[in-house]
Design a protein around this motif. Structure first.
Motif, mmCIF file in Angstrom:
data_model
loop_
_atom_site.group_PDB
_atom_site.id
_atom_site.type_symbol
_atom_site.label_atom_id
_atom_site.label_comp_id
_atom_site.label_asym_id
_atom_site.label_seq_id
_atom_site.Cartn_x
_atom_site.Cartn_y
_atom_site.Cartn_z
ATOM 1 N N LEU A 65 0.911 -1.057 -0.078
ATOM 2 C CA LEU A 65 -0.091 -0.122 -0.036
ATOM 3 C C LEU A 65 0.847 1.375 -0.064
ATOM 4 O O LEU A 65 0.576 2.179 -0.854
ATOM 5 C CB LEU A 65 -0.991 0.057 1.078
ATOM 6 N N ARG A 66 1.834 1.284 0.759
ATOM 7 C CA ARG A 66 2.758 2.423 0.974
ATOM 8 C C ARG A 66 3.488 2.740 -0.207
ATOM 9 O O ARG A 66 3.481 4.042 -0.781
ATOM 10 C CB ARG A 66 4.019 2.437 1.931
ATOM 11 N N GLN A 67 3.757 1.695 -1.165
ATOM 12 C CA GLN A 67 4.473 1.965 -2.516
ATOM 13 C C GLN A 67 3.569 2.132 -3.432
ATOM 14 O O GLN A 67 4.055 3.012 -4.288
ATOM 15 C CB GLN A 67 5.482 0.398 -2.769
ATOM 16 N N ALA A 68 2.527 1.861 -3.319
ATOM 17 C CA ALA A 68 1.430 2.159 -4.360
ATOM 18 C C ALA A 68 1.062 3.646 -4.327
ATOM 19 O O ALA A 68 0.696 4.334 -5.415
ATOM 20 C CB ALA A 68 0.065 1.188 -4.345
ATOM 21 N N ILE A 69 1.324 4.165 -3.207
ATOM 22 C CA ILE A 69 0.888 5.803 -3.020
ATOM 23 C C ILE A 69 2.176 6.530 -2.944
ATOM 24 O O ILE A 69 2.090 7.672 -2.124
ATOM 25 C CB ILE A 69 -0.185 6.008 -2.112
ATOM 26 N N LYS A 80 6.507 7.053 12.244
ATOM 27 C CA LYS A 80 5.902 5.775 12.606
ATOM 28 C C LYS A 80 4.807 5.003 11.878
ATOM 29 O O LYS A 80 3.948 4.306 12.264
ATOM 30 C CB LYS A 80 5.430 6.034 14.152
ATOM 31 N N VAL A 81 4.634 5.665 10.615
ATOM 32 C CA VAL A 81 3.692 5.222 9.640
ATOM 33 C C VAL A 81 3.541 3.788 9.373
ATOM 34 O O VAL A 81 2.667 3.267 9.341
ATOM 35 C CB VAL A 81 3.645 6.241 8.282
ATOM 36 N N THR A 82 4.823 3.224 9.186
ATOM 37 C CA THR A 82 4.924 1.874 8.879
ATOM 38 C C THR A 82 4.396 1.033 10.001
ATOM 39 O O THR A 82 3.272 0.162 9.739
ATOM 40 C CB THR A 82 6.534 1.434 8.729
ATOM 41 N N SER A 83 4.583 1.369 11.388
ATOM 42 C CA SER A 83 4.324 0.484 12.307
ATOM 43 C C SER A 83 2.852 0.563 12.430
ATOM 44 O O SER A 83 1.913 -0.289 12.946
ATOM 45 C CB SER A 83 4.874 0.680 13.577
#
Length: 249
Positions: A65-69, A80-83
């Motif tokens: 999801l992070r890579q897509a956006i 700390k968005v990943t966690s």
């Protein structure tokens, strides 16, 4: 676990003693714990292995999801968005009611209404929650991804940080197939407005509907800028930029 004071700040393991640092200072503890080999093979740790497997899959879904956006996320995230995203997706995964324990998946959880509800409203920057930044109502067309903010008065309906002179608003429509790691992101043209008292209807329409057989995500972003000598500069490197998942279909 004990806190220690020394002329030297030491981190690492010495014999059976481990020295480490956290936010409160330097600590010391005895080395211990269960071996990796035992966790991987001992029947007593079957639940642990199941949890580790599901955690790994959930973390991968968050990365997808992070890579897509990434084009939206690069200047609208906290440290700390990943966690935080992994934690939110773990709740989504729990709504997979068909897979055996240890094999539950985020993609199946997202196919359910409760799973979607668990992630809807997720803010990628906890320092700039969209519902606190944007005080105006908006409408979303889930077919096209278009967002309309009617009669937005920037200096009244935007909680702009000190020093900001302009805001850029963007909507985005993502289709993400987590099972096959395929995504299609469509982004609207940017609407850039001065932070004044003029009412403006903002229409944010992605260039095309996102395509694919995955889950549809809809985003709204607000980014702040400061004009210096006629040039708009990002304010504090995006510290106060907001990005939220406003709907999931």
């Amino acid at each position: 676990m004990a806190k220690y004071k020394s002329l030297f700040n030491v981190e690492g393991t010495l014999g059976e003693i481990t020295f480490y640092k956290n936010k409160d200072g330097y600590y010391i503890r005895s080395k211990g714990g269960v071996s990796k080999e035992r966790i991987l093979k001992d029947p007593a740790f079957e639940r642990t292995r199941e949890n580790l497997t599901e955690f790994g899959r959930t973390a991968t879904s968050g990365k997808q999801l992070r890579q897509a956006i990434n084009v939206l996320l690069f200047d609208a995230k906290d440290g700390k968005v990943t966690s935080r995203l992994t934690k939110a997706l773990s709740l989504v995964k729990n709504h997979d009611a068909t897979s055996p324990r240890g094999q539950r998946m985020v993609s199946i959880g997202l196919a359910t209404a409760p799973g979607k509800a668990s992630l809807k409203g997720f803010d990628f920057n906890k320092n700039a929650v969209l519902n606190s930044v944007l005080k105006a109502q908006y409408s979303l067309n889930t077919t096209t991804g278009e967002v309309i903010i009617t009669d937005l008065i920037p200096n009244q309906q935007l909680a702009a940080p000190s020093g900001a002179t302009h805001v850029s608003l963007t909507s985005a429509f993502l289709n993400l197939d987590m099972d096959n790691d395929i995504s299609d992101l469509q982004i609207s043209p940017i609407a850039n407005l001065p932070l004044n008292g003029l009412a403006t209807t903002v229409t944010l329409t992605p260039s095309a509907p996102a395509t694919g057989t995955g889950i549809s995500f809809y985003f709204l972003k607000a980014a702040f800028f400061q004009v210096i000598n006629g040039i708009q500069y990002p304010l504090n490197n995006g510290t106060f930029n907001a990005l939220q998942i406003i709907d999931i279909q």
